[in-house]
Write an enzyme that holds these catalytic residues in place. Structure first.
Site, PDB file in Angstrom:
ATOM      1  N   CYS A  51       0.791  -1.234   0.000  1.00  0.00           N
ATOM      2  CA  CYS A  51       0.000   0.000   0.000  1.00  0.00           C
ATOM      3  C   CYS A  51       0.826   1.289   0.000  1.00  0.00           C
ATOM      4  CB  CYS A  51      -0.946   0.013   1.194  1.00  0.00           C
ATOM      5  SG  CYS A  51      -0.126   0.294   2.774  1.00  0.00           S
ATOM      6  N   CYS A  98       1.477  -4.016   8.719  1.00  0.00           N
ATOM      7  CA  CYS A  98       1.256  -2.645   8.273  1.00  0.00           C
ATOM      8  C   CYS A  98      -0.080  -2.180   8.835  1.00  0.00           C
ATOM      9  CB  CYS A  98       1.249  -2.594   6.741  1.00  0.00           C
ATOM     10  SG  CYS A  98       0.800  -0.981   6.076  1.00  0.00           S
ATOM     11  N   CYS A 101      -2.752  -1.410   5.738  1.00  0.00           N
ATOM     12  CA  CYS A 101      -3.412  -2.444   4.927  1.00  0.00           C
ATOM     13  C   CYS A 101      -3.407  -3.828   5.572  1.00  0.00           C
ATOM     14  CB  CYS A 101      -2.783  -2.503   3.533  1.00  0.00           C
ATOM     15  SG  CYS A 101      -1.103  -3.148   3.492  1.00  0.00           S
ATOM     16  N   CYS A 123      12.524  -7.270  12.842  1.00  0.00           N
ATOM     17  CA  CYS A 123      13.034  -8.173  11.812  1.00  0.00           C
ATOM     18  C   CYS A 123      11.988  -8.233  10.692  1.00  0.00           C
ATOM     19  CB  CYS A 123      13.252  -9.536  12.462  1.00  0.00           C
ATOM     20  SG  CYS A 123      13.961 -10.772  11.407  1.00  0.00           S
TER      21      CYS A 123
END
Length: 134
Positions: A51, A98, A101, A123
């Protein structure tokens, strides 16, 4: 607060390569030491490959030797969401997604002794991000 982005599975499949899709949508992991950004020292902004939301900045990236790009903090507290991950039970990890999204990015670990300001290692899979050089 992060802006929510709605992406259909068809849009993502058309936009992403198969490995990126598997990581971002199905929580897969790229093989260690194979990612494009593992050893990158390019200055810039790391964005979500699905996104384009800003996730990390090169200023917080460090070489952990773990095989994946490592950061000590996201760009903002609301750039990512954290979810308890018990997929390797009895081991408990913290999954990083995220916030815009809901795509899988990787995991965050604490207390490993790296000399970074947060004592955290974010990570993150290279294939889940795009680096925008600045």
């Amino acid at each position: 607060m992060a802006k929510k982005v709605e992406l259909t599975e068809a849009e993502l499949k058309a936009k992403l390569d198969p490995l990126s899709y598997e990581v971002l949508r199905n929580g897969a992991t790229e093989r260690p030491f194979t990612g494009e950004y593992t050893d990158s020292e390019t200055v810039g902004i790391y964005r979500c490959k699905a996104c384009n939301a800003e996730l990390f900045r090169s200023e917080t990236k460090f070489h952990s030797g773990c095989g994946w790009p490592s950061f000590y903090a996201p760009t903002a507290d609301d750039a990512v969401t954290l979810i308890e991950d018990r997929s390797l039970a009895p081991r408990v990890r913290t999954e990083v997604r995220c916030a815009s999204c809901d795509s899988h990015l990787g995991h965050v670990f604490e207390g490993e002794g790296y000399e970074v300001p947060t004592d955290q290692r974010w990570c993150i899979n290279s294939v889940s991000m795009i680096l925008e050089a600045t």
